[in-house]
Design a protein around this motif. Structure first.
Motif, PDB file in Angstrom:
ATOM      1  N   TYR A  32       0.863  -1.179   0.000  1.00 20.10           N
ATOM      2  CA  TYR A  32       0.000   0.000   0.000  1.00 20.10           C
ATOM      3  C   TYR A  32       0.891   1.217   0.000  1.00 20.10           C
ATOM      4  N   LEU A  34       1.154   5.598  -0.422  1.00 21.10           N
ATOM      5  CA  LEU A  34       0.433   6.839  -0.224  1.00 21.10           C
ATOM      6  C   LEU A  34       1.332   8.014  -0.560  1.00 21.10           C
ATOM      7  N   TYR A  36       1.693  12.079   0.571  1.00 25.77           N
ATOM      8  CA  TYR A  36       1.292  13.116   1.495  1.00 25.77           C
ATOM      9  C   TYR A  36       1.913  14.441   1.043  1.00 25.77           C
ATOM     10  N   PHE A  46      -2.920  13.860   3.797  1.00 22.29           N
ATOM     11  CA  PHE A  46      -3.086  12.769   2.842  1.00 22.29           C
ATOM     12  C   PHE A  46      -3.568  13.303   1.504  1.00 22.29           C
ATOM     13  N   PHE A  89       5.661  13.812   0.248  1.00 24.28           N
ATOM     14  CA  PHE A  89       6.260  12.602   0.792  1.00 24.28           C
ATOM     15  C   PHE A  89       5.562  11.375   0.209  1.00 24.28           C
ATOM     16  N   SER A  96      -1.094  -2.642   4.589  1.00 22.55           N
ATOM     17  CA  SER A  96      -2.184  -1.768   4.166  1.00 22.55           C
ATOM     18  C   SER A  96      -2.444  -0.622   5.133  1.00 22.55           C
ATOM     19  N   GLY A  97      -1.396   0.114   5.452  1.00 20.37           N
ATOM     20  CA  GLY A  97      -1.592   1.321   6.246  1.00 20.37           C
ATOM     21  C   GLY A  97      -0.873   1.310   7.569  1.00 20.37           C
ATOM     22  N   TYR A  98      -0.408   0.198   8.011  1.00 19.21           N
ATOM     23  CA  TYR A  98       0.279   0.096   9.290  1.00 19.21           C
ATOM     24  C   TYR A  98       1.724   0.544   9.144  1.00 19.21           C
ATOM     25  N   ALA A  99       2.216   1.303  10.130  1.00 19.44           N
ATOM     26  CA  ALA A  99       3.623   1.687  10.204  1.00 19.44           C
ATOM     27  C   ALA A  99       4.176   2.144   8.859  1.00 19.44           C
ATOM     28  N   LEU A 100       3.787   3.338   8.465  1.00 17.29           N
ATOM     29  CA  LEU A 100       4.224   3.879   7.187  1.00 17.29           C
ATOM     30  C   LEU A 100       5.730   4.116   7.167  1.00 17.29           C
ATOM     31  N   PHE A 102       8.401   6.347   5.198  1.00 20.84           N
ATOM     32  CA  PHE A 102       8.384   7.559   4.396  1.00 20.84           C
ATOM     33  C   PHE A 102       9.697   7.762   3.660  1.00 20.84           C
ATOM     34  N   GLY A 103       9.595   8.371   2.489  1.00 16.85           N
ATOM     35  CA  GLY A 103      10.769   8.897   1.821  1.00 16.85           C
ATOM     36  C   GLY A 103      11.152  10.231   2.439  1.00 16.85           C
TER      37      GLY A 103
END
Lengths: 112, 113
Positions: A32, A34, A36, A46, A89, A96-100, A102-103
């Motif tokens: 998953y 995303l 931001y 988001f 970001f 599926s959404g847990y503990a993202l 990030f770049g």
């Protein structure tokens, strides 16, 4: 270890043109993704997401493309507007959404 | 305003003091995540909590850092004996059951002097 990489720290685009922000990841378990948007002194907001079962998701001026074989995703903004100027970001998770994860972000500047 | 609320927005502490950062999730959300953003870096996951439970604290430093999310009240991120390297922006995010988009608060900017 940086599992999500945004190799362009900054990008400048003229108003009305397309902005393309890129993101690469190394963990094949990510399912998953995303994007931001973040303004200075504010929290990330988001923008758009995509599941690994898809290769494209569109929401108005924003489209995210996912290439699983290349472990690459991109965010397209068209047409770009000055209000789009912010840090973007890319984030990914394996549940599926847990503990993202990030770049480091890409700072987009849209000039009039 | 039903968004994620963090306070304080700015916190200054001397080395050796304690810092307490608070986060109230969005209404209806029971999952809270804490992230830290160092200068020129992306957000780094620290801890994931549900009410009264720590689900994953794999991103938390082993010492001086702790987090809780009690049955009543906000989630608290506690940093004991702060050092200059703790200076960062700390963001809290929340999700509801089954939701996949995390909504972030405005962050607490901690400065250790």
């Amino acid at each position: 270890d940086q599992q999500v990489k945004q190799n362009s720290p900054s990008l400048s685009v003229q108003e009305g043109r397309i902005s393309i922000l890129n993101c690469d990841y190394t963990n094949s378990m990510f399912d998953y993704f995303l994007w931001y948007k973040k303004y200075p002194a504010e929290g990330p907001t988001f923008l758009i997401s995509i599941s690994s079962i898809k290769d494209k998701n569109e929401d108005g001026r924003f489209t995210v493309f996912l290439n699983k074989s290349a472990k690459h995703l991109s965010l397209h903004i068209v047409p770009s507007q000055p209000g789009d100027s912010a840090v973007y970001f890319c984030a990914a998770s394996a549940n599926s959404g847990y503990a993202l994860n990030f770049g480091k972000g890409t700072s987009l500047l849209v000039t009039p | 305003n039903a968004g994620v609320m963090q306070n304080p927005r700015h916190l200054v502490r001397r080395r050796g003091q304690e810092a307490r950062l608070r986060c109230s999730p969005m209404k209806g959300h029971s999952h809270v995540y804490w992230y830290r953003q160092l200068p020129e870096e992306g957000l780094k996951f620290m801890v994931y909590l549900q009410k009264e439970n720590i689900i994953d604290e794999s991103g938390m430093p082993k010492e001086r850092f702790s987090a809780e999310f009690p049955k009543e009240g906000p989630s608290i991120l506690r940093i004991q004996q702060v050092v200059r390297g703790d200076s960062a922006a700390y963001f809290c995010a929340s999700t509801g059951q089954g939701n996949t988009e995390a909504f972030f608060g405005q962050g607490t900017r901690l400065t250790v002097v």
